[in-house]
Design an enzyme around this catalytic site. Structure first.
Site, PDB file in Angstrom:
ATOM      1  N   CYS A  10       0.863  -1.190   0.000  1.00  0.00           N
ATOM      2  CA  CYS A  10       0.000   0.000   0.000  1.00  0.00           C
ATOM      3  C   CYS A  10       0.893   1.232   0.000  1.00  0.00           C
ATOM      4  O   CYS A  10       2.058   1.142  -0.399  1.00  0.00           O
ATOM      5  CB  CYS A  10      -0.998  -0.029   1.161  1.00  0.00           C
ATOM      6  SG  CYS A  10      -0.252   0.010   2.797  1.00  0.00           S
ATOM      7  N   ARG A  16      -3.454  -0.603   5.299  1.00  0.00           N
ATOM      8  CA  ARG A  16      -4.029  -1.663   4.464  1.00  0.00           C
ATOM      9  C   ARG A  16      -3.128  -2.879   4.272  1.00  0.00           C
ATOM     10  O   ARG A  16      -3.567  -4.020   4.500  1.00  0.00           O
ATOM     11  CB  ARG A  16      -4.424  -1.084   3.091  1.00  0.00           C
ATOM     12  CG  ARG A  16      -5.560  -0.079   3.175  1.00  0.00           C
ATOM     13  CD  ARG A  16      -5.670   0.746   1.916  1.00  0.00           C
ATOM     14  NE  ARG A  16      -4.506   1.628   1.752  1.00  0.00           N
ATOM     15  CZ  ARG A  16      -4.281   2.383   0.689  1.00  0.00           C
ATOM     16  NH1 ARG A  16      -5.126   2.350  -0.332  1.00  0.00           N
ATOM     17  NH2 ARG A  16      -3.216   3.163   0.642  1.00  0.00           N
ATOM     18  N   ASP A 128      -8.043   4.064   0.919  1.00  0.00           N
ATOM     19  CA  ASP A 128      -7.137   4.478   1.995  1.00  0.00           C
ATOM     20  C   ASP A 128      -7.966   4.959   3.194  1.00  0.00           C
ATOM     21  O   ASP A 128      -8.736   5.908   3.066  1.00  0.00           O
ATOM     22  CB  ASP A 128      -6.286   5.627   1.424  1.00  0.00           C
ATOM     23  CG  ASP A 128      -5.241   6.109   2.397  1.00  0.00           C
ATOM     24  OD1 ASP A 128      -5.294   5.703   3.569  1.00  0.00           O
ATOM     25  OD2 ASP A 128      -4.387   6.892   1.971  1.00  0.00           O
TER      26      ASP A 128
HETATM   27  P1  4NP Z   1      -1.823   2.832   4.075  1.00  0.00           P
HETATM   28  O1  4NP Z   1      -2.453   4.193   4.649  1.00  0.00           O
HETATM   29  O2  4NP Z   1      -1.258   3.167   2.714  1.00  0.00           O
HETATM   30  O3  4NP Z   1      -2.999   1.921   4.004  1.00  0.00           O
HETATM   31  O4  4NP Z   1      -0.769   2.402   5.077  1.00  0.00           O
HETATM   32  C1  4NP Z   1      -1.740   5.386   4.690  1.00  0.00           C
HETATM   33  C2  4NP Z   1      -0.782   5.588   5.639  1.00  0.00           C
HETATM   34  C3  4NP Z   1      -0.078   6.791   5.691  1.00  0.00           C
HETATM   35  C4  4NP Z   1      -0.341   7.776   4.767  1.00  0.00           C
HETATM   36  C5  4NP Z   1      -1.294   7.571   3.799  1.00  0.00           C
HETATM   37  C6  4NP Z   1      -1.975   6.375   3.755  1.00  0.00           C
HETATM   38  N1  4NP Z   1       0.356   9.016   4.834  1.00  0.00           N
HETATM   39  O5  4NP Z   1       0.063   9.890   4.002  1.00  0.00           O
HETATM   40  O6  4NP Z   1       1.224   9.170   5.668  1.00  0.00           O
END
Ligand code: 4NP
Length: 158
Positions: A10, A16, A128
């Site tokens: 992800c 995710r 997300d």
């Molecule tokens: P992930 O969610 O991709 O599902 O781990 C996110 C975690 C951090 C960020 C964005 C999405 N961020 O912008 O820091």
């Protein structure tokens, strides 16, 4: 026996993909087929590298019996394209980021999208949940459980 190596990807590797990683590991353990697989997860960005999964994600996962212990790491094109057989991205942005890092066609062929394995849900991406409310985390888990079941069915042909 050669293990099938699967990498879930992800953006930040704190919501995710560590959930997908934990749920799929849970399912293969429950079926007693864990010896056939090596599972890992990572993010296309490295800003959360070394961190545990998001506390909200861990709390929601734990309610369903999934304990996420993984620490975030960034995708490593040199090592991960070579090592993994399947590289499964959570959304179109992650697919595009991974594709942009490929050098040879065999790397491209390893990249698929998580929602392709869903049987119940018709979504084309795992959204997300980072900036949303609790429903987002529950929905991510619903989608991931569906996709992980579908993936296992496909791999084990059961
Ligand atoms: P992930 O969610 O991709 O599902 O781990 C996110 C975690 C951090 C960020 C964005 C999405 N961020 O912008 O820091």
């Amino acid at each position: 026996m050669k293990k099938t190596k699967i990498l879930f990807v992800c953006l930040g590797n704190i919501c995710r993909s560590p959930s997908a990683h934990t749920i799929f590991q849970h399912m293969i353990n429950a079926r007693g087929v864990q010896e056939r697989y090596e599972i890992d997860s990572c993010g296309t960005i490295g800003v959360h590298a070394g961190e545990r999964a998001d506390a909200r994600m861990r709390k929601h996962a734990e309610k369903r019996g999934y304990i996420i212990t993984h620490r975030s790491r960034q995708f490593n094109p040199k090592l991960d394209f070579e090592k993994f057989d399947m590289i499964i991205a959570m959304d179109n942005r992650n697919v595009a980021a991974l594709r942009s890092l490929t050098i040879i066609d065999s790397e491209l062929a390893k990249i698929t999208k998580m929602t392709n394995y869903c049987n119940i849900f018709k979504e084309t991406e795992v959204p997300d949940p980072y900036y949303g409310g609790y429903e987002g985390f529950e929905y991510v888990l619903d989608l991931l459980e569906d996709a992980c079941k579908g993936l296992l069915l496909k791999l084990e042909e059961v």
